[in-house]
Design a protein around this motif. Structure first.
Motif, short mmCIF file in Angstrom:
data_model
loop_
_atom_site.label_atom_id
_atom_site.label_comp_id
_atom_site.label_asym_id
_atom_site.label_seq_id
_atom_site.Cartn_x
_atom_site.Cartn_y
_atom_site.Cartn_z
N ASP A 236 0.82 -1.21 0.00
CA ASP A 236 0.00 0.00 0.00
C ASP A 236 0.86 1.26 0.00
OD1 ASP A 236 -2.40 -1.23 -0.25
OD2 ASP A 236 -3.08 -0.90 1.81
N SER A 248 -5.99 4.97 -0.41
CA SER A 248 -6.48 3.61 -0.13
C SER A 248 -5.65 2.56 -0.84
CB SER A 248 -7.95 3.49 -0.53
OG SER A 248 -8.14 3.81 -1.89
N THR A 253 -8.31 -0.35 -0.62
CA THR A 253 -9.33 -0.31 -1.65
C THR A 253 -10.13 -1.61 -1.68
OG1 THR A 253 -8.10 1.24 -3.04
CG2 THR A 253 -9.74 -0.14 -4.15
N PHE A 398 -11.26 4.77 -10.58
CA PHE A 398 -10.37 4.25 -9.54
C PHE A 398 -9.55 5.35 -8.87
CE2 PHE A 398 -11.62 0.28 -11.20
CZ PHE A 398 -11.24 -0.71 -10.31
#
Length: 797
Positions: A236, A248, A253, A398
């Protein structure tokens, strides 16, 4: 000619269906919300003696979904009152009512046979000319309409909203083989201008554009992570802002989406593509299968790749250890490449810095990114006709800052392809041919016009003239004046735009100086002024750090000068002889609101979070915010009306540092005036503000005259202060909150003058400044200021 869409029916009242209905209601469209008839009574219904035949029971699912909209966070509605635009019903009693609407949207379970059966039922009541669409996330549009009439198929298409529909800007429109191109064009224009969406046209392929590329990228990331032995939080750290992606990143996510939902989406590609190499990528990894089997689905189940636990010292975030499938405290990832990316400015520079780091995180980033770039290139022509649509889909679906092809340009197309070849990767034929022609980027600009790779040529990207880009205007040398905090930009047609660009767009001396210079420049050479910018937020307020330093050094004269300058600048802006329109968006706080208040009109983005929040840092508004709300109360009450209820409302709004949840809510709170407007699509915001300036100028604009303000005086002040004292006695507020409230009451009521007195605007500004200065001298105010700067959160002391 197509009939405008003013009414709609949404079939399916789950999270997506009710969310789509809410967004339709947000933009003024009356909407039916239909669902199945329940087969069992709830305990409450049974206790009331109701039966399954009662209308309230039969439409319970839709009715409950509408009620839930007011409780859902983040709020699906701009204003809770808009729920009245949604009418509940059920499929057995009310499906015939779809014959009276302009658009029917199917949002039922992702099952082909269920959707086919529903479309058959819809066609029984369908009126020729009505658009019908499916909110599927990946089921074939053509397969859905098998057995439907030719005319019905001409009016049918996919409209894939992203969740939550209010906040996610992407809408994928998917025509079927028989869809009328006119219907596609009509729905695209409607979605952009009315619903505020960025529309991309996708092909009827599994998962369309965003979910196809996004799912591929997430699965590649997971496989590379396992192969390289990285942890959840390391991945991440690499795949978040360091790579131009949202905070995120990958695993937060997945937890937000829901691991079961993600598995369903991935399986849809796995089951429908024929290329075995591609199918292998979409095969679900064992770790995901195991988590789903154990019910560890992410946020909705309380645990997934992360788990939040509460302890004696507050909440703690734990991360999943893939080897043991147990949770442990999060460990911060650090490396040279991550630090370089953090220090770089902008997504292009961050991505280049990350990939150039020369450590294992840089290698991991490259190994993930190269596969996503190549896959995106392979899918051009299959999932979408243009690279632009793929880029836009990933940015808005996204929240990537750069789409795949924009990323490729950013890191250097020829160099990166050479590296891929050296590593034995297969490059799509069209990319090799593109480079062989001597092209070095997928996009280029000439004369301010954007071109994209299309076939083996550059093709102009058609951007509507209403989408004004300040960045592009600056590239075209349209800057008239500029300093470190702001620029004056020529918008054309005799209108200038004042753009803030200081850190966080906080107002300091540089912005105030540019406002004054802009007034002089517009006075000489322009018809009017727009105040707008296209930063992440419009303005988070005044420069709090500067105020805190001056207060700590007890430089009271300096603070007095700063506030006087702010007040005089806003006052002169208000009295300017040419029209001024402010166009705020997103966070517009404190001084940001006060910079809008002098404008003749405010045209706010729907997603504008607008509030005078100075009480949160121990202060009161002193740039004219209190004065303006007192003036509006005086106007509204007139010479004989009761001022007190209006002042009570303003006192509560400022004292509790209320921030609007939308542009519409800003009107409800009294921050925006009746003639102020809200624009749903922020891409059109500056254009709308410019048009408002031109209309006022053409109508023979005259500046507002100085007004006297009728104030409530000592009696009104006492009423306001008694309310605050009562809250303190009930322990709703602290002693310092009470002190701030008393100062605010003194200002809003106009001080200790007799009730009904008339005072000047300057008199009210002087009251604001005096109260502000006295609060700056309070140690607890300085503590609040320091805490806000350190944590970004208010301190209650």
């Amino acid at each position: 000619m197509f009939k405008p869409i003013t009414t709609a029916a949404v079939i399916g009242s789950g999270i997506m269906g009710s969310g789509i209905a809410a967004q339709l209601a947000n933009v003024g469209i009356s909407c039916l919300l239909l669902d199945i008839v329940p087969t069992q009574l709830t305990e409450t219904e049974a206790a009331k003696g109701l039966t399954l035949e009662e209308p309230a029971v039969r439409s319970r699912l839709a009715s409950s979904a509408i009620k839930q909209l007011a409780k859902t966070k983040p709020a699906p509605l701009y204003d809770e009152r808009f729920a009245k635009r949604i009418t509940p019903g059920n499929l057995e009693d009310d499906l015939h009512r779809i014959s009276g609407v302009d658009w029917v949207i199917e949002v039922v379970v992702e099952n082909l046979e269920v959707k086919r059966k529903l479309l058959s039922d819809i066609e029984r009541y369908w009126r020729p000319g009505v658009v019908v669409s499916s909110n599927t996330s990946g089921i074939s549009i053509n397969e859905m309409t098998e057995g439907r009439s030719e005319d019905f198929r001409r009016h049918f298409l996919g409209t894939h909203f992203f969740n939550p529909p209010r906040y996610m800007k992407l809408l994928e429109i998917i025509p079927g083989d028989n869809t009328d191109p006119g219907v596609v064009a009509r729905m695209t224009e409607f979605a952009e201008k009315k619903l505020g969406k960025t529309v991309v046209q996708a092909k009827d392929t599994p998962n369309f554009i965003a979910n196809r590329i996004g799912t591929y990228g997430l699965l590649v990331t997971l496989r590379e992570m396992i192969a390289k032995g990285l942890s959840v939080e390391e991945v991440d750290a690499v795949t978040g802002p360091a790579m131009g992606r949202p905070k995120s990143a990958t695993f937060r996510t997945l937890d937000l989406v829901g691991l079961d939902t993600f598995v369903h989406v991935a399986n849809n590609v796995f089951e429908h593509v024929t290329n075995e190499q591609e199918r292998a990528v979409f095969a679900i990894p064992n770790v995901l299968k195991e988590l789903v089997a154990q019910g560890r689905l992410g946020e909705k189940s309380g645990q997934g790749f992360y788990k939040k636990v509460k302890g004696s010292e507050g909440s703690q975030i734990l991360a999943l250890e893939l080897d043991s499938m147990e949770y442990r405290p999060v460990r911060k990832a650090a490396s040279g490449s991550l630090e370089a990316a953090k220090l770089a400015k902008g997504a292009q520079a961050k991505t280049k810095a990350l990939l150039s780091g020369g450590d294992r995180y840089a290698d991991f980033a490259w190994d993930v990114l190269k596969q996503v770039l190549l896959y995106s290139a392979e899918k051009v022509g299959e999932i979408a006709d243009s690279i632009r649509e793929i880029d836009e889909a990933m940015k808005w679906g996204f929240n990537w800052e750069l789409g795949p092809f924009e990323t490729w340009d950013a890191i250097g197309l020829p160099r990166s392809v050479a590296r891929m070849k050296a590593e034995g990767l297969s490059i799509p034929v069209w990319v090799k041919e593109w480079l062989a022609q001597g092209n070095e980027t997928f996009y280029k600009k000439e004369g301010g016009v954007l071109f994209q790779a299309s076939g083996l040529k550059y093709k102009q990207v058609n951007i509507p003239p209403e989408r004004i880009s300040l960045r592009e205007l600056k590239e075209q040398n349209k800057v008239v004046k500029a300093n470190s905090g702001a620029s004056l930009i020529d918008l054309g047609d005799g209108v200038a735009c004042l753009e803030f660009h200081s850190p966080n767009n906080a107002i300091g001396g540089d912005i105030l100086a540019m406002i004054s210079q802009s007034v002089e420049e517009v006075r000489r050479n322009f018809a009017g002024l727009v105040i707008a910018n296209q930063g992440r937020n419009f303005c988070v307020g005044a420069n709090l750090m500067l105020l805190l330093m001056e207060a700590q050094d007890e430089e009271w004269d300096e603070i007095d000068d700063i506030i006087r300058l702010f007040q005089s600048t806003m006052y002169n802006l208000k009295r300017f002889e040419k029209p001024v329109v402010a166009a705020p968006h997103r966070m517009t706080l404190g001084g940001g609101v006060e910079a809008c208040m002098p404008a003749d009109q405010v045209i706010a983005a729907a997603e504008t979070y607008y509030g005078l929040v100075e009480a949160g840092v121990g202060l009161i508004p002193a740039g004219g915010g209190c004065k303006e709300l007192a003036l509006r109360a005086s106007r509204h009450a007139g010479a004989d009306g009761d001022l007190q209820p209006l002042l009570n409302r303003a006192f509560e709004t400022i004292g509790m540092a209320k921030v609007s949840s939308s542009g519409h809510d800003a009107k409800t709170l009294g921050y925006l005036k009746e003639h102020d407007r809200v624009v749903v699509n922020s891409d059109y915001l500056i254009h709308e503000a410019k048009q408002a300036v031109l209309r006022m100028s053409a109508a023979g604009y005259e500046p507002p005259l100085e007004e006297l303000i009728r104030v409530a005086g000592s009696e009104g002040k006492a009423v306001l202060q008694m309310g605050a004292i009562s809250m303190r006695e009930s322990r709703y507020i602290s002693d310092h909150d009470l002190l701030i409230a008393k100062k605010l009451a003194h200002v809003l009521a106009g001080g200790d003058v007799p009730p009904g007195s008339y005072v000047s605007e300057q008199y009210m500004l002087d009251l604001e400044r005096e109260a502000f200065l006295s609060l700056c001298g309070e140690p607890k105010t300085r503590q609040r200021m320091q805490h806000m700067l350190a944590t970004g959160k208010p301190l209650r002391n």
